[in-house]
Design a protein around this motif. Structure first.
Motif, mmCIF file in Angstrom:
data_model
loop_
_atom_site.group_PDB
_atom_site.id
_atom_site.type_symbol
_atom_site.label_atom_id
_atom_site.label_comp_id
_atom_site.label_asym_id
_atom_site.label_seq_id
_atom_site.Cartn_x
_atom_site.Cartn_y
_atom_site.Cartn_z
ATOM 1 N N GLU A 98 0.812 -1.221 0.000
ATOM 2 C CA GLU A 98 0.000 0.000 0.000
ATOM 3 C C GLU A 98 0.849 1.276 0.000
ATOM 4 O O GLU A 98 0.355 2.367 -0.269
ATOM 5 C CB GLU A 98 -0.969 0.012 1.182
ATOM 6 N N ASN A 99 2.152 1.128 0.307
ATOM 7 C CA ASN A 99 3.033 2.302 0.347
ATOM 8 C C ASN A 99 3.835 2.511 -0.945
ATOM 9 O O ASN A 99 4.700 3.383 -1.015
ATOM 10 C CB ASN A 99 4.010 2.195 1.516
ATOM 11 N N VAL A 100 3.561 1.691 -1.949
ATOM 12 C CA VAL A 100 4.283 1.820 -3.224
ATOM 13 C C VAL A 100 3.797 3.066 -3.954
ATOM 14 O O VAL A 100 2.599 3.222 -4.200
ATOM 15 C CB VAL A 100 4.063 0.566 -4.101
ATOM 16 N N SER A 101 4.744 3.944 -4.298
ATOM 17 C CA SER A 101 4.393 5.173 -5.016
ATOM 18 C C SER A 101 4.343 4.892 -6.518
ATOM 19 O O SER A 101 4.830 3.866 -7.001
ATOM 20 C CB SER A 101 5.421 6.267 -4.732
ATOM 21 N N SER A 102 3.778 5.847 -7.256
ATOM 22 C CA SER A 102 3.703 5.687 -8.713
ATOM 23 C C SER A 102 5.098 5.656 -9.323
ATOM 24 O O SER A 102 5.352 4.950 -10.299
ATOM 25 C CB SER A 102 2.878 6.814 -9.329
ATOM 26 N N GLN A 103 6.028 6.416 -8.722
ATOM 27 C CA GLN A 103 7.402 6.431 -9.214
ATOM 28 C C GLN A 103 8.074 5.079 -8.986
ATOM 29 O O GLN A 103 8.785 4.568 -9.856
ATOM 30 C CB GLN A 103 8.199 7.540 -8.520
ATOM 31 N N MET A 104 7.823 4.491 -7.806
ATOM 32 C CA MET A 104 8.366 3.163 -7.506
ATOM 33 C C MET A 104 7.811 2.128 -8.486
ATOM 34 O O MET A 104 8.542 1.279 -9.011
ATOM 35 C CB MET A 104 8.001 2.743 -6.073
ATOM 36 N N ARG A 105 6.498 2.210 -8.728
ATOM 37 C CA ARG A 105 5.863 1.251 -9.636
ATOM 38 C C ARG A 105 6.425 1.383 -11.054
ATOM 39 O O ARG A 105 6.666 0.391 -11.742
ATOM 40 C CB ARG A 105 4.344 1.472 -9.674
ATOM 41 N N SER A 106 6.652 2.624 -11.484
ATOM 42 C CA SER A 106 7.186 2.879 -12.815
ATOM 43 C C SER A 106 8.579 2.274 -12.974
ATOM 44 O O SER A 106 8.894 1.670 -13.998
ATOM 45 C CB SER A 106 7.230 4.379 -13.070
ATOM 46 N N ALA A 107 9.412 2.424 -11.928
ATOM 47 C CA ALA A 107 10.760 1.851 -11.969
ATOM 48 C C ALA A 107 10.695 0.328 -12.001
ATOM 49 O O ALA A 107 11.442 -0.331 -12.738
ATOM 50 C CB ALA A 107 11.572 2.317 -10.767
ATOM 51 N N ALA A 108 9.782 -0.240 -11.221
ATOM 52 C CA ALA A 108 9.624 -1.698 -11.182
ATOM 53 C C ALA A 108 9.132 -2.216 -12.524
ATOM 54 O O ALA A 108 9.564 -3.277 -12.994
ATOM 55 C CB ALA A 108 8.659 -2.087 -10.076
ATOM 56 N N LYS A 109 8.234 -1.470 -13.152
ATOM 57 C CA LYS A 109 7.714 -1.863 -14.461
ATOM 58 C C LYS A 109 8.843 -1.885 -15.492
ATOM 59 O O LYS A 109 8.932 -2.798 -16.324
ATOM 60 C CB LYS A 109 6.620 -0.885 -14.902
ATOM 61 N N ALA A 110 9.716 -0.883 -15.413
ATOM 62 C CA ALA A 110 10.847 -0.804 -16.353
ATOM 63 C C ALA A 110 11.754 -2.019 -16.226
ATOM 64 O O ALA A 110 12.181 -2.588 -17.232
ATOM 65 C CB ALA A 110 11.637 0.480 -16.113
#
Length: 887
Positions: A707-719
């Motif tokens: 629940e604490n994952v930010s959009s920036q974190m998610r974007s990096a993980a997606k990459a």
């Protein structure tokens, strides 16, 4: 006076290697230098028709004599790439096969051997042309000896040309090199003296000896001091640069004469190297082919009696090879000109429709034959023939082989699977070129205007070799266990693709025209801003002029420099963002120009006037992983992320009222396949629980609650999730997510710690390919990767990426193809009106009436998600929209 051409073979090979770029044969052996060398030598022979020719190679241990003089001689020269050395021997062998004298003398450098041959041949009243770009050999030039630089459009160096280029005479070149040195050979020269000083001294004093004999006359004390300090180096350099014209060489002219080539050996050599263009061009092949043509029985059927007999004969066959001749390559508008049939090798029949035969009668009999349940048909690129027969209300009932698909499945790494190419490769035969019938350029005519007896030989040859290839490929498919891929996937998909191509997609051309008008206006405004910021008008599309504006007039600092000018490529412009507002305008200008040229102006021109729809062609035999591609136009690449791209997609909509689009898209299918193959517990668990995989990955890597994952974190993980599928390293990831390479490496390392079985799977993919030289998909589709053992690290690294990518992207391609077959069966079974119109990699697009939405949702989701039982669920996202943008 007869000429002798003395080729600096190693010089040619080096230049070709770096000019052409990576090339390999079917065994993964690098061939770029060899290919360029052969093309260059053949061009030399064609341009000058020499009586005498020799290719000179360095001999083993060739540097020893000069290294005794100077131990550092050539020691600083960069080591040649590992995959270049084996090509020297291949080139040497090719020369011998081609009747060219090849020479390599133990302990002797090629320059000395060439100099010796040039001097001797000049004395024998021959006119020597030393073929090289190496300036060392310019010292050999006199009234009878010339240097030819074929790499600069056959630039010929004589005494005057050397004077023009270097400011000295050829006889002064040795002393010139003694002063300036030669960095490539690590000849020191005189430290502090460059070409300008060397030319000035030699112009005044003539020779090196005279410079030192008259050194007291030199007024500049600095120059005098440098000369005296560098005297030993100068004379040592002179020894190193002096060419040995007394090398022991063959001294009879006949040795150097151009002999007849060994056609049989060259045939095999070109096949082994996969040089099919050279095989086709090879001298003497036409005579051989003409003899072979005389042995064939190609029959023109141009009477009703003969036609009835042929149909009766064909009706008893189980398998027939067919080929159509048409008046157009546009499958929706082409008409039949004639049909070829073959039931055994070297015997074929051609039935013209532009002869005295009654066309209606012929087509009625052909329809009975092609729709006969008991007969199966063979073709090459049969999808086109299928279209042509449908244009005449004839449907091929059974297909047993398409040789273009068989060739593709056996060798998907090859880019060309055309009938001419494969016939040349398999049989060493150059087929009749289509240009022999219809011509080319402005004088090109339609096939319907070609005399039918002439078409007969052409069409019969096509269908004959298609039949022969069927027999070869049928066995190869079986040997490679590709039966299921061909007979259960590719061949059943063929008629489905035909129907999709015929369905086409409706385009609201008025909407595209209006948008084109808006884009042109926006481009006009953007160009004005660019000119204003630049301070003048210039050609924005000219890299040279743009480069001058950015790096000279505006004095921007480039992130890197290209070989001859500052780059204006897209990646460089992205890095220049923020340094000047002009950059954003240039990027936008390019983006809009592409939209205008590729879509807004081009697509309306492709609308079929009869259907008012655009009919793309789906290629089954192009992408090595098994993916379909789309061309004329490419409808798999319509932009979606930009605002303009979305507007373009709005122009693609259902043609009928109360019809909609249904889009079904596999969700993260390649990552799901990664979970299936790797069996990584964390990745598998995430998919089985239905987690958002990118947020889940971010929570693991950043070690934070979901629940604490930010959009920036998610974007990096997606990459990184998608990046590892394509072998992305720390540098690539750092640029994508805007972190330092060190931070990116830590991110990747942490990723593999959390998903520890993924790393093992990726390594196992590479290990298997190193072992078997082949990568496999989930259905057994194969991609040979012989270049995995290549000595060039760049080629080898690319092969390792293919070893990982193929099982994932290739398996995804297999699954959606199987799903298409299952969905098509269900649509036919339920007699639905809706139709499948596009496949965009992991997505299918359907055009359906509103009242069939629910049934299509059910069928599509069920068939796509149930196509294969994986260790994680396949998930399909379905969207309904009034146009492509809403999907």
């Amino acid at each position: 006076m007869e000429k002798i051409f003395i080729i600096d073979a190693v010089n040619y090979l080096f230049r070709s290697y770096f000019a052409i770029g990576p090339m390999t044969n079917k065994s993964g052996v690098s061939t770029s230098a060899l290919y360029g060398f052969i093309r260059s030598v053949k061009k030399l022979i064609n341009d000058f028709s020499p009586n005498y020719i020799v290719a000179v190679f360095d001999g083993p241990e060739n540097k020893e004599s000069r290294q005794k003089v100077y131990s550092q001689y050539k020691m600083h020269r960069k080591k040649a790439p590992d995959d270049l050395y084996p090509q020297f021997e291949l080139a040497f062998n090719w020369c011998k096969m081609s009747g060219i004298y090849a020479l390599s003398i133990n302990g002797v450098e090629a320059d000395d051997t060439m100099a010796a041959i040039a001097k001797w041949s000049s004395e024998q009243q021959l006119k020597p042309y030393i073929c090289t770009s190496d300036k060392d050999l310019l010292q050999m030039i006199d009234d009878n000896i010339f240097v030819l630089n074929a790499h600069k459009n056959n630039l010929l160096y004589d005494t005057q040309k050397v004077k023009e280029v270097y400011g000295i005479l050829p006889k002064q070149m040795l002393d010139y090199l003694s002063i300036v040195g030669d960095t490539s050979d690590n000849i020191p020269g005189i430290a502090g003296f460059g070409p300008k000083n060397a030319v000035a001294l030699l112009t005044e004093y003539g020779t090196l000896d005279n410079i030192y004999n008259k050194i007291e006359e030199i007024k500049s004390e600095t120059k005098k001091r440098i000369l005296l300090e560098g005297k030993d180096n100068a004379y040592m350099s002179k020894i190193l640069a002096t060419l040995d014209v007394n090398v022991a060489i063959a001294k009879d002219k006949e040795t150097y004469s151009l002999k007849n080539s060994d056609e049989v050996k060259l045939n095999e050599f070109y096949k082994e190297m996969n040089f099919l263009t050279l095989l086709k061009d090879k001298q003497g092949i036409e005579e051989k082919i003409n003899i072979q043509r005389l042995e064939k029985k190609y029959v023109l059927i141009n009477t009703e009696e003969a036609f009835i007999d042929l149909i009766a004969k064909l009706s008893y066959e189980k398998e027939i090879a067919i080929d159509t001749e048409t008046d157009s390559l546009n499958f929706m508008q082409a008409n039949l000109v004639g049909i070829g049939f073959c039931i055994k090798e070297a015997e074929a029949y051609y039935v013209p429709l532009n002869s005295s035969l009654n066309e209606k009668f012929v087509l009625s009999k052909i329809k009975q034959l092609l729709e006969n349940d008991a007969i199966s048909f063979i073709g090459h690129n049969l999808k086109f023939d299928y279209h042509i027969f449908l244009n005449h209300s004839i449907k091929i009932k059974n297909i047993c082989m398409d040789t273009i698909l068989a060739s593709y499945l056996i060798s998907p790494q090859n880019r060309k699977h055309g009938l001419d190419t494969i016939t040349l490769e398999k049989f060493g035969v150059t087929k009749i070129p289509i240009e022999d019938l219809i011509g080319q350029g402005k004088k090109q005519i339609s096939m319907k205007d070609v005399p039918y007896d002439k078409i007969c030989q052409y069409c019969c040859e096509d269908v004959d070799y298609t039949f022969r290839l069927k027999n070869i490929f049928q066995n190869e498919i079986k040997e490679k266990n590709l039966d299921s891929v061909l007979y259960d996937i590719e061949l059943p998909l063929l008629p489905i693709l035909v129907q999709m191509e015929r369905n086409g997609i409706f385009v609201d051309k008025d909407k595209l025209f209006e948008m084109a008008k808006e884009v042109r206006h926006e481009l006009f405004l953007i160009e004005g801003e660019i000119y204003s910021l630049a301070g003048k008008k210039f050609n924005i599309n000219s890299p040279k002029q743009l480069s001058e504006i950015l790096y000279v007039d505006l004095a921007l600092s480039p992130p890197k420099k290209a070989a001859s000018s500052f780059s204006t490529s897209a990646d460089i412009l992205e890095k220049l963002k923020g340094k000047s507002p002009i950059i954003d305008y240039i990027i936008k200008n390019r983006e809009l120009q592409k939209l205008l040229g590729t879509y807004l102006e081009a697509i309306p021109l492709l609308i079929n006037p009869n259907t008012q729809r655009v009919h793309t062609t789906f290629n089954q035999s192009t992408v090595a992983t098994g993916r379909l591609s789309s061309k004329d136009p490419n409808l798999q690449n319509i932009p979606i992320r930009t605002e303009e791209g979305k507007k373009i997609r709005e122009g693609f909509r259902p043609q009928k009222e109360n019809w909609v689009y249904l889009s079904s898209d596999y969700s993260q299918i390649e990552l799901r396949l990664l979970a299936h193959f790797s069996e990584d517990p964390n990745l598998t668990s995430a998919f089985n629980k239905g987690e958002d995989i990118h947020s889940y990955t971010a929570s693991l890597v950043y070690n934070v609650p979901l629940e604490n994952v930010s959009s920036q974190m998610r974007s990096a993980a997606k990459a990184v999730n998608f990046g590892i599928l394509y072998g992305q390293g720390a540098f690539g990831l750092s640029e994508q997510i805007n972190v330092t390479p060190r931070e990116a490496k830590i991110f990747i390392d942490t990723y593999f710690q959390r998903y520890n079985k993924i790393s093992s799977f990726l390594e196992e993919c590479k290990r298997k390919v190193y072992e078997k030289k082949v990568a496999y998909t989930i259905t057994g589709r194969q991609r040979p990767i012989p270049e995995i053992d290549n000595k060039n690290p760049i080629i080898r690294a690319a092969a390792e990426r293919l070893a990982i990518n193929t099982p994932l992207q290739g398996s995804a391609a297999d699954l959606i193809k199987i799903a298409m077959i299952h969905i098509d069966k269900e649509i036919k079974k339920l007699n639905l009106q809706g139709q499948m119109i596009l496949q965009i990699h992991d997505e299918l697009l359907f055009e359906i009436p509103q009242n069939e939405v629910d049934i299509f949702k059910k069928i599509v989701k069920e068939k796509m998600e149930g196509v294969f039982q994986l260790k994680v669920p396949l998930t399909v996202d379905i969207q309904i929209g009034k146009n492509l943008a809403e999907c």
